[in-house]
Design a protein around this motif. Sequence first.
Motif, PDB file in Angstrom:
ATOM      1  N   CYS A   1       0.866  -1.188   0.000  1.00 50.74           N
ATOM      2  CA  CYS A   1       0.000   0.000   0.000  1.00 50.74           C
ATOM      3  C   CYS A   1       0.899   1.233   0.000  1.00 50.74           C
ATOM      4  CB  CYS A   1      -0.936  -0.020   1.203  1.00 50.74           C
ATOM      5  SG  CYS A   1      -0.122   0.225   2.782  1.00 50.74           S
TER       6      CYS A   1
ATOM      7  N   CYS B   1       2.902   1.673   3.307  1.00 53.75           N
ATOM      8  CA  CYS B   1       3.966   0.702   3.578  1.00 53.75           C
ATOM      9  C   CYS B   1       5.149   0.896   2.635  1.00 53.75           C
ATOM     10  CB  CYS B   1       3.423  -0.724   3.534  1.00 53.75           C
ATOM     11  SG  CYS B   1       2.406  -1.095   4.985  1.00 53.75           S
TER      12      CYS B   1
ATOM     13  N   CYS C   1      -1.691  -5.586   0.396  1.00 53.28           N
ATOM     14  CA  CYS C   1      -0.365  -5.132   0.857  1.00 53.28           C
ATOM     15  C   CYS C   1       0.314  -6.259   1.632  1.00 53.28           C
ATOM     16  CB  CYS C   1      -0.519  -3.893   1.730  1.00 53.28           C
ATOM     17  SG  CYS C   1       1.009  -3.381   2.520  1.00 53.28           S
TER      18      CYS C   1
ATOM     19  N   CYS D   1       0.884  -4.988   5.622  1.00 51.77           N
ATOM     20  CA  CYS D   1      -0.244  -4.702   6.524  1.00 51.77           C
ATOM     21  C   CYS D   1      -1.557  -5.339   6.066  1.00 51.77           C
ATOM     22  CB  CYS D   1      -0.423  -3.197   6.690  1.00 51.77           C
ATOM     23  SG  CYS D   1      -1.177  -2.389   5.261  1.00 51.77           S
TER      24      CYS D   1
HETATM   25 ZN   LIG Z   1       0.418  -1.648   3.913  1.00 54.99          ZN
END
Ligand SMILES: [Zn+2]
Length: 438
Positions: A25, A28, A101, A104
Amino acid sequence: MALNKTSDESILEIVVRVLEKYPLCDRCLGRLFAHLGKNLGNDERGKALKIAAIMELHKKVLKGDKEAVNVLKKILINSRIPLIELYKEMNIGVQEELPKCYICEDRLQEIINIFSELIAKRIAENKMQSFLIGVITPHNIIEKETEIIKKFQLQYWESIKREIKREIGKRVQQMTGAKADFETPQVTYIIDLTNNIVREEIRSVFIFGVYRKLGRMISQNIWIKRDGTRKYRLAIEDAIKSTLTYFKASNVVVHIAGREDADVRMLGNGRPIIIEYKNPHIYTIDLTTLNSILNSFSQWIKFDLKMTTRREAVSRIKMGSIGAYKIYRALIYSEKVLKPEELIRLEKAFEGKTVMQKTPSRILRRKSDKMRYRNVFQVKTIYVSPHVFEALIRCEGGLYVKELITGDNGRTTPNFSQVLETNLRCLMLDVLYVHEHI
Ligand SMILES: [Zn+2]
């Protein structure tokens, strides 16, 4: 592409390598370069890097670089930016489900949103003025983060824990006006992402002051006997508990410098005390109101709370009883008839005298038997009648005064009974002065 020498790689080259392997994402990805370019959120940073990397590869594709085609396809998918026109150009199905992601699992933004709101709501409800955020990160997230950092030998990253703390802290400040405080926050919120809960730890309020006990048979703490009834009808603790509602606190703990027996009055300047209110919901304290609540509780117990203090003061106040001096007044009964000149002898005998005391026999059941040495600085006497005299005793804190008078069957030496060659009984005892160390 020559990407083996990590140190010479450009940021975009690293971004391409990371995204080729891992779907991430914006946050991140941005976080892997968090210390480059200031005043940016990791989400902005991540999105900018993704777009720049895609543009760079797109240029290569347009220039006829065949190798770049597959890389661009992979990166378009792993960056999850919906550039629909480019998808079409690259023959990527728009319907294709985008991967989550790697670090996360697309939870990060949601975590920040949900916990910010939850915490802001609590802070507003409780009118807190300062706070601190703590985060417990699940192991698998830390492992994945570490995996990427090691694999690409990244230097400018920050941890997901730090990002969550900072982002939530920033939002909560904006939403509530409360300040993030790293030293003495009123409340700490521990976000436990393993169990998806928030723990609220409210800092105790500590208030320093003194109390006076104008009557006898009043204990410091509420004393419940084995049969469930009270040993003394009144305790200092009773009055203090009456202020719990003022603080909307869950509990109160009393820290006192030393102790007097229940039958001993505490007069003069009073005995130092720190009252600790646990889980309070009031931080703007009006000491005048607080004192008046305390003092209206009983005519026999009076308080003078002076200031709020810190946790560290609690150990100081407890140590303070050792080394500080006190003045006592005792009314003493003698079995033998006494002459006034004998009292003069007593005064002289205890002018700057060190007394050896074994633990008093009356408290041996509760305390271990040990020897202590305490100084008596001065004794002044008033002859009242042949069997009764009054003594003012200035001595070191921690000295057992009743035993100094009676001798406790030789467990305290020297003692008043021994010097006057009679059996003495302490009829009444008052503390007149406590030297404050605070
Ligand atoms: Zn993430």
